[in-house]
Design an enzyme around this catalytic site. Sequence first.
Site, PDB file in Angstrom:
ATOM      1  N   HIS A   1      12.455  -6.187  -2.656  1.00 15.96           N
ATOM      2  CA  HIS A   1      11.077  -5.809  -2.333  1.00 15.96           C
ATOM      3  C   HIS A   1      10.480  -4.901  -3.408  1.00 15.96           C
ATOM      4  O   HIS A   1       9.352  -5.117  -3.863  1.00 15.96           O
ATOM      5  CB  HIS A   1      11.028  -5.103  -0.976  1.00 15.96           C
ATOM      6  CG  HIS A   1       9.689  -4.517  -0.651  1.00 15.96           C
ATOM      7  ND1 HIS A   1       8.690  -5.235  -0.027  1.00 15.96           N
ATOM      8  CD2 HIS A   1       9.169  -3.277  -0.868  1.00 15.96           C
ATOM      9  CE1 HIS A   1       7.627  -4.470   0.116  1.00 15.96           C
ATOM     10  NE2 HIS A   1       7.894  -3.271  -0.392  1.00 15.96           N
ATOM     11  N   GLU A   2      11.233  -3.885  -3.813  1.00 13.20           N
ATOM     12  CA  GLU A   2      10.727  -2.970  -4.842  1.00 13.20           C
ATOM     13  C   GLU A   2      10.535  -3.693  -6.170  1.00 13.20           C
ATOM     14  O   GLU A   2       9.589  -3.396  -6.915  1.00 13.20           O
ATOM     15  CB  GLU A   2      11.666  -1.775  -5.008  1.00 13.20           C
ATOM     16  CG  GLU A   2      11.810  -0.916  -3.761  1.00 13.20           C
ATOM     17  CD  GLU A   2      10.480  -0.446  -3.186  1.00 13.20           C
ATOM     18  OE1 GLU A   2       9.497  -0.332  -3.938  1.00 13.20           O
ATOM     19  OE2 GLU A   2      10.419  -0.202  -1.964  1.00 13.20           O
TER      20      GLU A   2
ATOM     21  N   HIS B   1       7.231  -5.365  -6.403  1.00 15.44           N
ATOM     22  CA  HIS B   1       6.129  -4.551  -6.941  1.00 15.44           C
ATOM     23  C   HIS B   1       6.123  -4.592  -8.468  1.00 15.44           C
ATOM     24  O   HIS B   1       5.059  -4.602  -9.103  1.00 15.44           O
ATOM     25  CB  HIS B   1       6.273  -3.111  -6.463  1.00 15.44           C
ATOM     26  CG  HIS B   1       5.987  -2.918  -5.004  1.00 15.44           C
ATOM     27  ND1 HIS B   1       4.835  -3.377  -4.400  1.00 15.44           N
ATOM     28  CD2 HIS B   1       6.710  -2.312  -4.021  1.00 15.44           C
ATOM     29  CE1 HIS B   1       4.850  -3.064  -3.117  1.00 15.44           C
ATOM     30  NE2 HIS B   1       5.983  -2.429  -2.860  1.00 15.44           N
TER      31      HIS B   1
ATOM     32  N   HIS C   1       3.093  -5.831 -10.879  1.00 15.33           N
ATOM     33  CA  HIS C   1       2.587  -5.072 -12.025  1.00 15.33           C
ATOM     34  C   HIS C   1       2.578  -5.941 -13.281  1.00 15.33           C
ATOM     35  O   HIS C   1       1.611  -5.925 -14.061  1.00 15.33           O
ATOM     36  CB  HIS C   1       3.463  -3.841 -12.240  1.00 15.33           C
ATOM     37  CG  HIS C   1       2.902  -2.872 -13.224  1.00 15.33           C
ATOM     38  ND1 HIS C   1       3.638  -1.845 -13.786  1.00 15.33           N
ATOM     39  CD2 HIS C   1       1.667  -2.766 -13.784  1.00 15.33           C
ATOM     40  CE1 HIS C   1       2.888  -1.162 -14.619  1.00 15.33           C
ATOM     41  NE2 HIS C   1       1.691  -1.695 -14.645  1.00 15.33           N
TER      42      HIS C   1
END
Length: 228
Positions: free
Chosen positions: A97-98, A101, A105
């Site tokens: 999940h991280e 991100h 980006h």
Amino acid sequence: MGMGYMILAGMIMLASWLVSSRLKSKFEEYSKLHLQNGMSGAEIAEKMLADNGIRDVRVISTPGQLTDHYNPVDKTVNLSEAVYNQRNAAAAAVAAHECGHAVQHAVGYQWLTMRSQLVPIVNVASSYMQWILLAGILMIKTFPSLLLIGIVIFAATTLFSIVTLPVEYDASNRALAWLENKRMLTQQEQAGAKDALKWAARTYVVAALGSIATLLYYISIYMGGRRE
């Protein structure tokens, strides 16, 4: 404080507690579901970044629990010590999940860009917002514009909560798609990762609803003061 708002606030607080409790129990459950591939959260994260062609993001361990986050400023995926080291479905879900991100980006995902632009505004607003709102309520009859200023500031934090929703759901969708497409997890592990991320996302939904309800409450006070 109106009875209607107190009831609504109580309902939102109850929902927040229920979702948080359910999330904790889900992560405890899936922390016991060990990965057959034997990979740690850190290894999962590094592979997902590599598979997406991202070479300038570091995966690091950060102290504490539930401290996992992606920092777009220094391009780091920060994983809590448990997620970084452990080899279970919960750790895989959080790590992926991280990294979702980080992928956002890299591709210039517009909602993440908008949220990043709101961060400095929200940081400043959080320092003064409560005092301005309190003073505005106390001075509603003599200086109603002060409460209006507080409402505008609070609206910025509400907007941040709303913008966070697509950012978090999209990151989870990217994570789950990658885990499935690369066959990183077994069917049972994939189901556990999906369930864990589903409950994590719901915490943001409750937070956004709470912020919207509070904003409407302050607006109602302002409008009532204007009519008197």
